[in-house]
Design an enzyme around this catalytic site. Structure first.
Site, PDB file in Angstrom:
ATOM      1  N   TYR A 477       0.865  -1.186   0.000  1.00  0.00           N
ATOM      2  CA  TYR A 477       0.000   0.000   0.000  1.00  0.00           C
ATOM      3  C   TYR A 477       0.898   1.231   0.000  1.00  0.00           C
ATOM      4  O   TYR A 477       0.855   2.068   0.896  1.00  0.00           O
ATOM      5  CB  TYR A 477      -0.933  -0.008   1.217  1.00  0.00           C
ATOM      6  CG  TYR A 477      -1.985  -1.102   1.180  1.00  0.00           C
ATOM      7  CD1 TYR A 477      -2.257  -1.799   0.011  1.00  0.00           C
ATOM      8  CD2 TYR A 477      -2.725  -1.424   2.315  1.00  0.00           C
ATOM      9  CE1 TYR A 477      -3.224  -2.798  -0.019  1.00  0.00           C
ATOM     10  CE2 TYR A 477      -3.694  -2.419   2.284  1.00  0.00           C
ATOM     11  CZ  TYR A 477      -3.935  -3.106   1.108  1.00  0.00           C
ATOM     12  OH  TYR A 477      -4.904  -4.085   1.085  1.00  0.00           O
TER      13      TYR A 477
HETATM   14  C1  LIG Z   1      -6.702  -2.178  -7.641  1.00  0.00           C
HETATM   15  C2  LIG Z   1      -5.624  -2.655  -6.711  1.00  0.00           C
HETATM   16  C3  LIG Z   1      -5.866  -3.776  -5.909  1.00  0.00           C
HETATM   17  C4  LIG Z   1      -4.881  -4.255  -5.041  1.00  0.00           C
HETATM   18  N1  LIG Z   1      -5.153  -5.348  -4.266  1.00  0.00           N
HETATM   19  C5  LIG Z   1      -4.178  -5.852  -3.470  1.00  0.00           C
HETATM   20  C6  LIG Z   1      -4.400  -7.023  -2.683  1.00  0.00           C
HETATM   21  O1  LIG Z   1      -5.485  -7.592  -2.670  1.00  0.00           O
HETATM   22  N2  LIG Z   1      -3.382  -7.484  -1.926  1.00  0.00           N
HETATM   23  C7  LIG Z   1      -2.154  -6.873  -1.909  1.00  0.00           C
HETATM   24  O2  LIG Z   1      -1.234  -7.368  -1.240  1.00  0.00           O
HETATM   25  N3  LIG Z   1      -1.938  -5.757  -2.628  1.00  0.00           N
HETATM   26  C8  LIG Z   1      -2.905  -5.247  -3.407  1.00  0.00           C
HETATM   27  N4  LIG Z   1      -2.651  -4.137  -4.155  1.00  0.00           N
HETATM   28  C9  LIG Z   1      -1.312  -3.544  -4.093  1.00  0.00           C
HETATM   29  C10 LIG Z   1      -0.389  -4.264  -5.060  1.00  0.00           C
HETATM   30  O3  LIG Z   1      -0.060  -5.546  -4.561  1.00  0.00           O
HETATM   31  C11 LIG Z   1       0.894  -3.461  -5.229  1.00  0.00           C
HETATM   32  O4  LIG Z   1       0.603  -2.230  -5.795  1.00  0.00           O
HETATM   33  C12 LIG Z   1       1.899  -4.221  -6.101  1.00  0.00           C
HETATM   34  O5  LIG Z   1       3.165  -3.662  -5.939  1.00  0.00           O
HETATM   35  C13 LIG Z   1       1.490  -4.174  -7.550  1.00  0.00           C
HETATM   36  O6  LIG Z   1       2.315  -4.943  -8.359  1.00  0.00           O
HETATM   37  P1  LIG Z   1       2.379  -4.558  -9.911  1.00  0.00           P
HETATM   38  O7  LIG Z   1       3.381  -5.452 -10.549  1.00  0.00           O
HETATM   39  O8  LIG Z   1       1.019  -4.498 -10.484  1.00  0.00           O
HETATM   40  O9  LIG Z   1       2.875  -3.049  -9.807  1.00  0.00           O
HETATM   41  P2  LIG Z   1       4.058  -2.194 -10.419  1.00  0.00           P
HETATM   42  O10 LIG Z   1       3.579  -0.795 -10.323  1.00  0.00           O
HETATM   43  O11 LIG Z   1       4.444  -2.692 -11.769  1.00  0.00           O
HETATM   44  O12 LIG Z   1       5.255  -2.451  -9.420  1.00  0.00           O
HETATM   45  C14 LIG Z   1       5.196  -2.136  -8.051  1.00  0.00           C
HETATM   46  C15 LIG Z   1       6.608  -2.010  -7.482  1.00  0.00           C
HETATM   47  O13 LIG Z   1       7.347  -3.209  -7.704  1.00  0.00           O
HETATM   48  C16 LIG Z   1       8.455  -2.969  -8.583  1.00  0.00           C
HETATM   49  N5  LIG Z   1       8.483  -4.061  -9.555  1.00  0.00           N
HETATM   50  C17 LIG Z   1       7.495  -4.401 -10.420  1.00  0.00           C
HETATM   51  N6  LIG Z   1       7.857  -5.468 -11.136  1.00  0.00           N
HETATM   52  C18 LIG Z   1       9.085  -5.818 -10.726  1.00  0.00           C
HETATM   53  C19 LIG Z   1       9.990  -6.841 -11.117  1.00  0.00           C
HETATM   54  N7  LIG Z   1       9.674  -7.720 -12.077  1.00  0.00           N
HETATM   55  N8  LIG Z   1      11.200  -6.917 -10.512  1.00  0.00           N
HETATM   56  C20 LIG Z   1      11.521  -6.030  -9.550  1.00  0.00           C
HETATM   57  N9  LIG Z   1      10.717  -5.019  -9.144  1.00  0.00           N
HETATM   58  C21 LIG Z   1       9.503  -4.918  -9.728  1.00  0.00           C
HETATM   59  C22 LIG Z   1       8.164  -1.638  -9.239  1.00  0.00           C
HETATM   60  O14 LIG Z   1       9.333  -1.013  -9.679  1.00  0.00           O
HETATM   61  C23 LIG Z   1       7.435  -0.898  -8.150  1.00  0.00           C
HETATM   62  O15 LIG Z   1       8.361  -0.389  -7.232  1.00  0.00           O
HETATM   63  C24 LIG Z   1      -3.620  -3.620  -4.996  1.00  0.00           C
HETATM   64  C25 LIG Z   1      -3.389  -2.505  -5.789  1.00  0.00           C
HETATM   65  C26 LIG Z   1      -4.371  -2.018  -6.638  1.00  0.00           C
HETATM   66  C27 LIG Z   1      -4.105  -0.791  -7.468  1.00  0.00           C
END
Ligand SMILES: Cc1cc2nc3c(=O)[nH]c(=O)nc-3n(C[C@H](O)[C@H](O)[C@H](O)COP(=O)(O)OP(=O)(O)OC[C@H]3O[C@@H](n4cnc5c(N)ncnc54)[C@H](O)[C@@H]3O)c2cc1C
Ligand SMILES: *[C@@H]1O[C@H](CO)[C@@H](O)[C@H](O)[C@H]1NC(C)=O
Ligand SMILES: *[C@@H]1O[C@H](CO)[C@@H](O)[C@H](O)[C@H]1NC(C)=O
Ligand SMILES: *[C@@H]1O[C@H](CO)[C@@H](O)[C@H](O)[C@H]1NC(C)=O
Ligand SMILES: *[C@@H]1O[C@H](CO)[C@@H](O)[C@H](O)[C@H]1NC(C)=O
Ligand SMILES: *[C@@H]1O[C@H](CO)[C@@H](O)[C@H](O)[C@H]1NC(C)=O
Length: 533
Positions: A477
């Protein structure tokens, strides 16, 4: 390809300029330099120019916007990357890391783009995006109850691929199907099976990562320290996660869901108070999320009230669920007709708000219904909040505006796992986690200022009731209000401020591992783990 003898001296010039000073308009030279370097490090048949988008490319904006999940970072003034690199192979990631390092380009890594502060695709200094969406294969092995899932896959794709092979397996991770595996798991992801199975990172067997030297490592070659760190220490501090090997968990043929709502005039305060005692201690098969929202009163025109909604997953049938809750939680007033039995995959769709009857293949869609302006914050609660304090809080929330709270119960398996087992420290002793939540649709800086000040006010009202010293926060979060480090400096002192809130006693070990594996701090963002000399 140009002849190296002719091009070398000319090619070196832009590299040197980059090392001396980043320039946000130096798009052409960074493009040429990166392309040269990548070509040199990949096969000619890879046709590496296919994966590098510069700002002038007609597809640049649509590629950039495709994984923006917070409209606050979709404005003309949002800083844009110089380039977007979209690897098709693991070797492309490795080449991109080595070349970006050589050229002094700052990488932001994006998988699903759900970072609440946009850290995967926004930066204050000049940067490029390494966009992982093409690396999204999923290989489920029911025999040994595991799956390899690449970082660019979504949670919905993972759930679907498991369901395709087995109706009695699942994986404990987040509720929104579009969330990316790369950021979610590296941030310690949780979902509605957390009381039974813990976090995603508690169900992890192996991983593949590209480190700061461009090496592709798995669990045995990266070693247990780095493997520990990427089980919740945050994506973007240690390397590029290519894939995780996750442990599948058993789910029953039949699960039960329900949603029950009460307003203040239905004694919602009694329900919320009692929820704090029951939800973290009841049967581990039962996850009751509680949503608290200021809404218009149905009975008194023009008045506001509080709505408390309990949204549930029970890993079992409705009769058993009713017998547990009628005994333990009569304040809920749960009736048989509130309970809906279904398969686990149908419960995934139900929790994600799909219409009844939607086919599971809907989980493969990568297009959100809508994207809003968002801000989120988190808290941990260790002692039940009294009824009198809840009533005080309701008044404050109503006066503040539209900030909502989501209470996620802990207990069960969470109490059995040591706080140092993974970087995620919020284990036994926590009754529940709060997500503070505000979303809006009005554009512009005035709306943003207004909504941000609302949620900050509610966060400050909450202070006496939540963990302190440090006030705990959940990395997924993402919240820059709790501390930020400027990209260029990324100092230890700045990093410690947010680091102990997210990781408590695990912060020191994360810093040691970071310092060992990435001493030049190549992998960094506004809240990454700092290096300590
Ligand atoms: C609609 C919504 C629902 C959500 N529901 C939940 C939930 O139920 N449970 C929960 O725990 N969280 C939840 N989240 C939060 C979510 O888990 C985090 O935002 C998570 O970081 C998203 O991962 P992403 O790959 O989509 O995001 P990104 O924005 O792509 O990445 C998030 C972070 O991780 C880094 N990162 C991404 N990919 C990699 C990689 N391959 N290697 C190294 N670093 C990387 C990025 O640089 C950034 O710092 C929710 C968020 C949203 C917007
Ligand atoms: C190409 O690779 C060689 C050997 O790895 C290296 O010496 C040379 O500097 C590289 N050239 C460019 C343009 O990256
Ligand atoms: C960029 O734009 C050109 C022409 O519009 C297109 O042919 C090309 O495939 C695009 N993509 C990349 C990665 O350059
Ligand atoms: C982001 O902004 C652009 C330009 O205003 C717009 O075309 C696009 O639809 C926006 N994206 C979303 C998800 O709203
Ligand atoms: C609320 O609680 C009071 C006192 O316990 C009780 O008399 C009343 O019936 C309850 N109201 C509802 C709607 O449950
Ligand atoms: C879905 O619809 C079917 C058929 O109309 C109905 O029997 C079932 O109870 C519904 N399930 C839910 C979860 O609403």
């Amino acid at each position: 390809m140009m002849k190296p003898s002719v091009s070398m001296p000319l090619l070196l010039l832009p590299y040197l300029l980059f090392l001396i000073a980043f320039h946000p308009c130096a798009s052409d030279s960074s493009y040429d330099g990166l392309l040269q370097c990548l070509s040199n490090r990949t096969q000619p048949s890879d046709q590496i120019s296919r994966i590098v988008y510069q700002q002038t490319n007609s597809s640049f904006t649509s590629i950039l916007n495709a994984y923006v999940r917070n409209l606050r970072f979709n404005t003309t003034s949002t800083p844009k990357p110089l380039l977007i690199v979209t690897p098709l192979l693991e070797s492309h990631v490795s080449a991109a890391v080595v070349c970006a390092k050589t050229l002094g380009l700052h990488i932001k890594i994006r998988s699903g783009g759900h970072d609440y502060e946009g850290l995967s695709y926004v930066s204050d200094d000049s940067f490029i995006i390494l966009d992982m969406f093409n690396l999204r294969s999923i290989d489920v092995n029911v025999q040994d109850e595991s799956a390899w899932v690449q970082a660019g896959a979504t949670l919905g794709e993972l759930y679907y691929r498991i369901w395709e092979k087995s109706k009695v397996h699942g994986y404990p991770a987040g509720i929104c199907p579009l969330v990316g595996v790369g950021g979610h798991i590296s941030g310690g992801g949780y979902g509605n099976m957390l009381r039974k199975y813990g976090l995603s990172v508690d169900n992890m067997l192996d991983a593949r990562i590209v480190d700061a030297k461009g090496r592709i490592l798995d669990r045995s070659s990266m070693g247990e320290d780095l493997f520990w760190a990427i089980r919740g220490g945050g994506g973007g501090s240690f390397g590029v996660i290519l894939a995780y090997k996750v442990k599948l968990v058993p789910v029953p043929q039949t699960v039960t869901v329900f949603r029950v709502e009460k307003f203040l005039e239905d004694n919602a305060t009694d329900l919320v108070y009692k929820w704090q005692l029951i939800a973290p201690s009841t049967d581990v098969n039962l996850f009751m999320r509680l949503l608290i929202q200021p809404v218009s009163s149905r009975t008194q025109k023009g008045e506001k009230t509080i709505r408390a909604s309990v949204v549930t997953l029970f890993l079992g049938g409705a009769d058993r669920l009713l017998s547990i809750l009628s005994k333990d939680f009569p304040e809920l007033g749960l009736k048989k007709e509130n309970c809906m039995e279904m398969s686990w995959i149908e419960s995934v769709l139900w929790w994600a708000d799909f219409d009844n009857g939607t086919a599971p293949s809907a989980l493969l869609s990568r297009v959100p219904d809508s994207v809003n302006f968002l801000e989120r914050k988190s808290d941990y609660v260790q002692k039940p909040i009294s009824k009198a304090n809840l009533e005080w809080l309701w008044k404050k929330m109503i006066a503040a505006g539209k900030t909502g709270l989501v209470f996620n119960p802990y207990g069960g398996r969470m109490n059995k796992i040591a706080p140092s087992d993974s970087p995620f420290p919020h284990r036994a002793g926590n009754l529940y986690k709060i997500q503070h939540s505000i979303s809006w649709t009005e554009e512009g800086p005035d709306a943003e200022k207004n909504y941000l000040s609302q949620i900050r006010r509610v966060y400050s009202y909450m202070t006496p009731f939540v963990s302190n010293n440090p006030r705990g926060s959940f990395l997924n979060y993402r919240d820059l209000d709790i501390g930020i480090t400027s990209d260029s400096k990324n100092s230890y002192a700045e990093g410690e401020v947010y680091g102990v809130k997210y990781f408590k006693g695990n912060f020191d070990r994360l810093v040691k591992i970071k310092t060992a594996v990435d001493p030049t701090n190549f992998f960094r963002n506004e809240q990454s783990i700092p290096v300590k000399a």
